[in-house]
Write an enzyme that holds these catalytic residues in place. Structure first.
Site: not given
Ligand code: PBG
Length: 320
Positions: A194, A247
């Site tokens: 991520k 991601k």
């Molecule tokens: C938070 C989380 C995020 C997303 C999914 N879980 C945002 C972040 O890490 O700030 C992002 C999903 C998206 O942008 O569609 N833990």
């Protein structure tokens, strides 16, 4: 010319026969946002056609999606400020509407797959995925909280736990607490690679979960790195992950391909909020064709090697 590649493109039927990538509804997981209360469907400005639903209306929406052939969902809570604190205690409280919603959905639609989000940010006054101590994210103390959150979700009946927090060792810690409590059948889809990405902006609007200070670069990955994603993949695999996620998706197709080549686990990709918002914004201006563009986006993610795609386009894809 002995070879004329155009012969394999000469009709729709032949193109179908030779198509190398087959995108199916069954590959998709549809993210949905939940808010406490009843009879509310609150639009999210930067994510057209996505809403914060209260459970009564969410159940109807899940039924509609099911009829279209979407059977897999990931749920995110939008938590009211008065429930937030430093240690995200509401995340595992028996009063938490998100946990109650999981129970209700699973009792009404036992055949559907429901996936959770494990991270502190929606519940934390700091807006970070881990516990902030003196301005730093404390990895090991965060694990304790994340484990409580994951266990509470397993008790509510979740099918797949989705740790999105990027703390070190969280997959192993969650696997251990689940197993100790007889949840050996609860899956973990790890947010393996991520990245610290600008593409999460609309999602943070949706949940009102942006960090109150600083950024997420000490735990989310640096967009310049690819080899590092293999370290994360190897660790998650050893720690007991069932699926490895990359991601965002579109700017990280090479990472999806690399992880797919190097692991025998299924790979998923999260086609995130910003990727969704971009297509909508351009389509609204008349600059891109919405349907053709999002289908090409999803196809490219599948072609790169994703077995599973988390995407806000799922419902529109299913509508055909
Ligand atoms: C938070 C989380 C995020 C997303 C999914 N879980 C945002 C972040 O890490 O700030 C992002 C999903 C998206 O942008 O569609 N833990």
């Amino acid at each position: 010319m002995n070879q004329r590649p155009r012969r394999n493109r000469k009709s729709a039927n032949i193109r179908e026969m030779v198509a190398e990538t087959n995108l199916k509804k069954q590959d998709l997981i549809y993210p949905l946002f939940i808010v406490d209360g009843i009879n509310k469907k609150i639009p999210i400005k930067s994510m057209p056609n996505c809403f914060r639903w209260t459970i009564d209306l969410l159940l109807k929406e899940i039924e509609v999606c099911g009829k279209l052939g979407i059977n897999n969902f990931v749920l995110f809570p939008a938590v009211e400020n008065h429930h937030k604190d430093k240690k995200a205690t509401y995340s595992y409280s028996s009063k938490n509407f998100y946990l109650k919603a999981i129970q209700t959905i699973k009792s009404m639609f036992p055949e559907f797959t429901i996936m959770s989000d494990v991270a502190m940010d929606p519940y934390s006054t700091d807006g970070h995925d881990g516990l902030v101590i003196n301005g730093n994210i404390d990895n090991d103390q965060s694990l304790e909280i994340l484990c409580k959150m994951a266990l509470a979700q397993a008790e509510a009946g979740i099918d797949i736990i989705g740790p999105s927090d990027m703390m070190d060792g969280r997959v192993g810690a969650i696997r251990e607490i689940l197993d100790e409590n007889q949840f050996t059948n609860t899956s973990i889809m790890s947010y393996t690679a991520k990245y610290a990405s600008a593409f999460y902006g609309p999602f943070r609007d949706a949940l009102d979960s942006a960090p109150k200070h600083g950024d997420k670069k000490t735990y989310q990955m640096d967009p310049r790195n690819k080899s590092e994603s293999l370290i994360e993949a190897e660790l998650d695999e050893l720690e007991g992950a069932d699926v490895l996620m990359v991601k965002p998706a579109l700017s990280y197709l090479d990472v999806i391909q690399t992880i797919k080549k190097n692991s025998n686990l299924p790979v998923s990709a999260y086609n995130v909020s910003g990727e969704y918002a971009m297509v909508h914004a351009a389509a609204e201006k008349g600059w891109l064709d919405y349907n053709q563009t999002f289908i090409e986006v999803l196809t490219s993610i599948k072609r790169a090697g994703a077995d599973i795609i988390l995407t806000y386009f799922a419902k529109d894809f299913a509508k055909g």
